[in-house]
Design an enzyme around this catalytic site. Structure first.
Site, PDB file in Angstrom:
ATOM      1  CG  HIS A 179       7.286   8.592   2.274  1.00  0.00           C
ATOM      2  ND1 HIS A 179       7.189   9.313   1.103  1.00  0.00           N
ATOM      3  CD2 HIS A 179       6.730   7.371   2.011  1.00  0.00           C
ATOM      4  CE1 HIS A 179       6.614   8.558   0.170  1.00  0.00           C
ATOM      5  NE2 HIS A 179       6.328   7.376   0.698  1.00  0.00           N
ATOM      6  CG  ASP A 190      10.498   1.004  -4.793  1.00  0.00           C
ATOM      7  OD1 ASP A 190      10.545   0.224  -5.759  1.00  0.00           O
ATOM      8  OD2 ASP A 190       9.620   0.953  -3.916  1.00  0.00           O
ATOM      9  CE1 TYR A 236      -4.156   3.012  -1.673  1.00  0.00           C
ATOM     10  CE2 TYR A 236      -4.870   4.193  -3.634  1.00  0.00           C
ATOM     11  CZ  TYR A 236      -4.822   4.061  -2.261  1.00  0.00           C
ATOM     12  OH  TYR A 236      -5.454   4.981  -1.483  1.00  0.00           O
ATOM     13  CB  SER A 261      13.642  -1.422  -7.572  1.00  0.00           C
ATOM     14  OG  SER A 261      12.238  -1.513  -7.422  1.00  0.00           O
TER      15      SER A 261
HETATM   16 CA    CA Z   1       9.059   2.099  -2.018  1.00  0.00          CA
END
Ligand code: CA
Length: 422
Positions: free
Chosen positions: A141, A240, A251, A264
């Site tokens: 990922h 999530d 971010y 979530s």
């Molecule tokens: Ca996550």
């Protein structure tokens, strides 16, 4: 210590359908309610739910002190008792429901109070979550995301193989399977032009698992990888939810915020780490060598098959990913060791997300961001429609199970429908 309840030879006098995630070797814990009675602690075998508060009231736990432990709205008081106690309860349940044991089976009045068909109960969030942490521990990922957004030749940031990277998330918006969410709104920044505000256009899932802890140590102490097992109660499936367009703009420099904290979703039955022990496998080789406080012994990954499906409104579900928890670069014991090495304390009922669990091939990626490769490769669903991210009306379903030597221990599913923005 031998865990008697894991014996593959055990059979229950309760019927268990072929392919069920809940044989007598599972015995997960959750919170249920019925028309007649409010929330309380339960387990299940097959499609039969076991009311632990009724079992306790009827005296089936004997010497084990379960007074007011199971007539509770969450599992926290039970988890507070620690691993030796929860293991003893699970072993006791295994005994009561074992083929050949008639102590409950032949008592019609008791049976009626203890066993409830699954279609007559409602599940609820199993724990009151004090703190929630999310890791970023799948190398596949992290590599995919780094390749897409930074540099394919240096996809992993320099810290990634040294630190089980994580951040503190939001506990208040963790919800049970079956609770619908509304598409979040927020600021987004188109590639060209000024920032805009509106409903998220890139709503995504993240295929994760999460573990739940027992009480930890005092503030200032740490938990080593070899001790970590003693502090982990069990696991759930964890979706999530992520708003990719909001995430991209917000971010920097402090990391995820509103793109992650709106919801979530978790599966309702906590499968104990004890029940998952038989499915341990070795993890990937860690190179460079990790710091000594992250070194561990033995097989610490777990072979858990994972699947994600998208079901359009009034349509049938299509599988969009099949992954496996065994791919994780950093294991749970290392995550907990890292989390506490600075002296951070952990509490009973805290939750720790694994991070998106992607496998090595495109059909095993754990988010739409990766599956659709940043919206460049749409996915076809069985009704002919296409998805790059999640549409309003879609239901995202995640399933997971481990299987070995004829025993299948699973989580059931976490299922969440997406409604339009409020
Ligand atoms: Ca996550």
């Amino acid at each position: 210590m031998e865990i008697n309840a894991n014996n593959t030879q055990l059979k229950s006098w309760i019927e268990v359908n072929e392919g069920s995630d809940f044989p007598i070797q599972n015995l997960p814990f959750g919170i249920i309610s019925t028309d007649k009675k409010p929330k309380r602690v339960a387990s299940r075998i097959g499609n039969s739910v076991i009311d632990l508060s009724a079992l306790s009231d009827l005296g089936y736990f004997g010497e084990l002190d379960t007074v007011h432990l199971f007539d509770q709205e969450n599992l926290n008081p039970f988890i507070e008792k620690g691993k030796a106690f929860t293991r003893a309860i699970r072993n006791r349940l295994s005994g009561i429901f074992l083929e050949g044991n008639n102590e409950l089976r032949k008592k019609e009045n008791d049976l009626h109070k203890v066993i409830i068909p699954i279609d007559r109960i409602e599940t609820h969030l199993p724990v009151q979550i004090g703190d929630y942490t999310d890791f970023y521990s799948s190398i596949e990922h992290a590599t995919n995301v780094g390749t897409m957004f930074r540099d394919p030749d240096n996809a992993l940031l320099p810290n990634w193989k040294y630190i089980p990277v994580g951040y503190h998330g939001r506990a208040s918006s963790i919800i049970n399977s079956g609770v619908a969410i509304h598409r979040p709104k927020g600021q987004q920044k188109p590639t060209d032009g000024a920032p805009v505000f509106g409903p998220c256009k890139r709503l995504d899932f993240e295929l994760e698992t999460a573990f739940i802890t027992y009480p930890g140590k005092e503030l200032g102490d740490h938990i080593s990888p070899d001790e970590a097992n003693h502090y982990i109660f069990g696991m759930v499936l964890f979706n999530d939810w992520s708003a990719r367009d909001i995430q991209k703009w917000e971010y920097v420099p402090l990391g995820p915020f509103l793109a992650k904290n709106f919801a979530s979703s978790i599966s309702p039955w906590i499968v104990t780490l004890d029940a998952l022990e038989p499915f341990r496998v070795s993890g990937p080789t860690q190179d460079p060598e990790v710091f000594s406080y992250l070194k561990y012994q033995g097989d610490k990954n777990i072979d858990i098959n994972l699947e994600v499906l998208i079901q359009p409104e009034n349509g049938v579900a299509t599988t969009v990913s099949k992954s496996n928890y065994k791919h994780m670069y950093w294991n749970m014991d290392q995550q907990l060791a890292h989390h506490t090495i600075n002296g951070c304390n952990i509490k009973a009922g805290d939750m720790y997300g694994s991070g998106t669990i992607s496998g090595p091939t495109p059909d095993s990626y754990g988010s739409m961001l990766e599956i659709s490769w940043n919206a460049t490769k749409p996915v076809k669903l069985s009704d002919g429609s296409e998805r790059t991210f999640i549409n309003d009306g879609d239901t995202v379903i995640m399933r997971g199970f481990a299987e070995k030597n004829g025993v299948r221990v699973g989580f059931g599913e976490v299922s969440t429908k997406v409604l339009p923005s409020k």
